[in-house]
Design an enzyme around this catalytic site. Sequence first.
Site, PDB file in Angstrom:
ATOM      1  N   ASN A 157     -10.976  -2.742  -5.627  1.00 32.01           N
ATOM      2  CA  ASN A 157     -10.199  -1.763  -6.387  1.00 32.01           C
ATOM      3  C   ASN A 157     -10.829  -1.394  -7.742  1.00 32.01           C
ATOM      4  O   ASN A 157     -10.435  -0.400  -8.357  1.00 32.01           O
ATOM      5  CB  ASN A 157      -8.749  -2.227  -6.589  1.00 32.01           C
ATOM      6  CG  ASN A 157      -7.884  -2.096  -5.346  1.00 32.01           C
ATOM      7  OD1 ASN A 157      -6.983  -2.908  -5.095  1.00 32.01           O
ATOM      8  ND2 ASN A 157      -8.122  -1.075  -4.541  1.00 32.01           N
TER       9      ASN A 157
ATOM     10  N   ASP B  89       0.830  -1.211   0.000  1.00 33.61           N
ATOM     11  CA  ASP B  89       0.000   0.000   0.000  1.00 33.61           C
ATOM     12  C   ASP B  89       0.862   1.257   0.000  1.00 33.61           C
ATOM     13  O   ASP B  89       1.976   1.255   0.522  1.00 33.61           O
ATOM     14  CB  ASP B  89      -0.921  -0.029   1.235  1.00 33.61           C
ATOM     15  CG  ASP B  89      -2.126   0.886   1.066  1.00 33.61           C
ATOM     16  OD1 ASP B  89      -2.359   1.389  -0.046  1.00 33.61           O
ATOM     17  OD2 ASP B  89      -2.845   1.093   2.069  1.00 33.61           O
TER      18      ASP B  89
HETATM   19  C1  IPE Z   1      -5.585  -2.837  -0.412  1.00 33.81           C
HETATM   20  O1  IPE Z   1      -5.181  -1.531  -0.530  1.00 33.81           O
HETATM   21  C2  IPE Z   1      -5.485  -3.525  -1.726  1.00 33.81           C
HETATM   22  C3  IPE Z   1      -4.137  -3.702  -2.258  1.00 33.81           C
HETATM   23  C4  IPE Z   1      -3.029  -3.418  -1.648  1.00 33.81           C
HETATM   24  C5  IPE Z   1      -4.083  -4.285  -3.563  1.00 33.81           C
HETATM   25  P1  IPE Z   1      -6.236  -0.338  -0.711  1.00 33.81           P
HETATM   26  O2  IPE Z   1      -5.426   0.906  -0.746  1.00 33.81           O
HETATM   27  O3  IPE Z   1      -7.113  -0.597  -1.880  1.00 33.81           O
HETATM   28  O4  IPE Z   1      -7.083  -0.459   0.624  1.00 33.81           O
HETATM   29  P2  IPE Z   1      -8.072   0.576   1.315  1.00 33.81           P
HETATM   30  O5  IPE Z   1      -9.101   0.942   0.288  1.00 33.81           O
HETATM   31  O6  IPE Z   1      -7.254   1.758   1.710  1.00 33.81           O
HETATM   32  O7  IPE Z   1      -8.627  -0.136   2.490  1.00 33.81           O
HETATM   33  C1  IPE Z   2      -1.516   0.178  -3.426  1.00 36.60           C
HETATM   34  O1  IPE Z   2      -1.287   1.543  -3.432  1.00 36.60           O
HETATM   35  C2  IPE Z   2      -1.715  -0.381  -4.796  1.00 36.60           C
HETATM   36  C3  IPE Z   2      -3.077  -0.854  -5.088  1.00 36.60           C
HETATM   37  C4  IPE Z   2      -4.082  -0.854  -4.257  1.00 36.60           C
HETATM   38  C5  IPE Z   2      -3.317  -1.363  -6.425  1.00 36.60           C
HETATM   39  P1  IPE Z   2      -2.490   2.573  -3.441  1.00 36.60           P
HETATM   40  O2  IPE Z   2      -2.812   2.915  -4.861  1.00 36.60           O
HETATM   41  O3  IPE Z   2      -3.626   2.086  -2.623  1.00 36.60           O
HETATM   42  O4  IPE Z   2      -1.813   3.827  -2.730  1.00 36.60           O
HETATM   43  P2  IPE Z   2      -2.518   4.885  -1.782  1.00 36.60           P
HETATM   44  O5  IPE Z   2      -3.142   4.120  -0.658  1.00 36.60           O
HETATM   45  O6  IPE Z   2      -3.530   5.599  -2.614  1.00 36.60           O
HETATM   46  O7  IPE Z   2      -1.398   5.748  -1.344  1.00 36.60           O
HETATM   47 MG    MG Z   3      -4.120   2.324  -0.661  1.00 34.20          MG
END
Ligand code: IPE
Ligand code: IPE
Ligand code: MG
Length: 252
Positions: A70, A22
């Site tokens: 997602n 994340d």
């Molecule tokens: C969880 O991260 C999913 C992945 C790392 C692929 P998100 O960034 O989507 O999670 P939330 O929405 O903050 O809980």
């Molecule tokens: C994790 O990084 C990757 C996926 C969930 C695909 P994020 O895209 O969630 O990054 P933040 O949470 O917006 O910083």
């Molecule tokens: Mg995230």
Amino acid sequence: MAEPAVPHATHQVPAHIAIIMDGNGRWAQQRGLPRIEGHRRGVETVRRIIDATREFGVRMLTLYAFSAENWRRPQDEVGALMRLLELYLKRELKTFVKNRIQLRTIGRTHELPPGAQRQLARTIKATRDFSDYTLTLALNYGSRSEVVDAAHSYAAALAAGEISPSDRSWESFSRHLYTGDLPDPDLVIRTSGETRLSNFLLLQAAYAEFVFTPVLWPDFGRDDLAQAIAEYSRRERRYGKTSAQCGGSDEQ
Ligand code: IPE
Ligand code: IPE
Ligand code: MG
């Protein structure tokens, strides 16, 4: 004292690490870059962490790459992530074969774009005989849909007489999860400072240890992984027993 950069010989290295990768978006935002640039850098981290886990003696790595939730992101970002996945798999195939890495997936991958599905099928087929190291990508994965799919599959197996109605063991049921015969994760790491599971491996992580780090995924490196392993190694996994039963020192 600073943590060692490499786990000590005395450190208990987890056999299976699962990571909620994340913070790609925030990494990019902090630099005034588009979010997709963060995802691109995140792919570099994946390479680095696969190498580091192999170096440290970890046998299984499961990466949360795309959650079932997602899809709610802007269409542009979802499309870019899918293209990045396809590209990553194309580029990495040779390395997987060279390093004898078996690729698996968990999640409703049949709902991914055809291009990504083709690359996945190709890579899975080319690496299926390797057993030294297993890389599992969680793609369109969510624990709740996993349970629903497992219940369907379990019910079908019961109806077909493949499972005895008196068998109520977790072992029989858990075979129907996407993870099938994959052992449970020992350590779950989440980067970026968030302290939630976001629907990731809820059942499989029943007895996992958790390490949450503020480091954003594109910045997560070998030393951060070594630190997480050192932290894991200080924990006592009791599985319901007392510390004394586990050889701990707090016997009263
Ligand atoms: C969880 O991260 C999913 C992945 C790392 C692929 P998100 O960034 O989507 O999670 P939330 O929405 O903050 O809980
Ligand atoms: C994790 O990084 C990757 C996926 C969930 C695909 P994020 O895209 O969630 O990054 P933040 O949470 O917006 O910083
Ligand atoms: Mg995230």
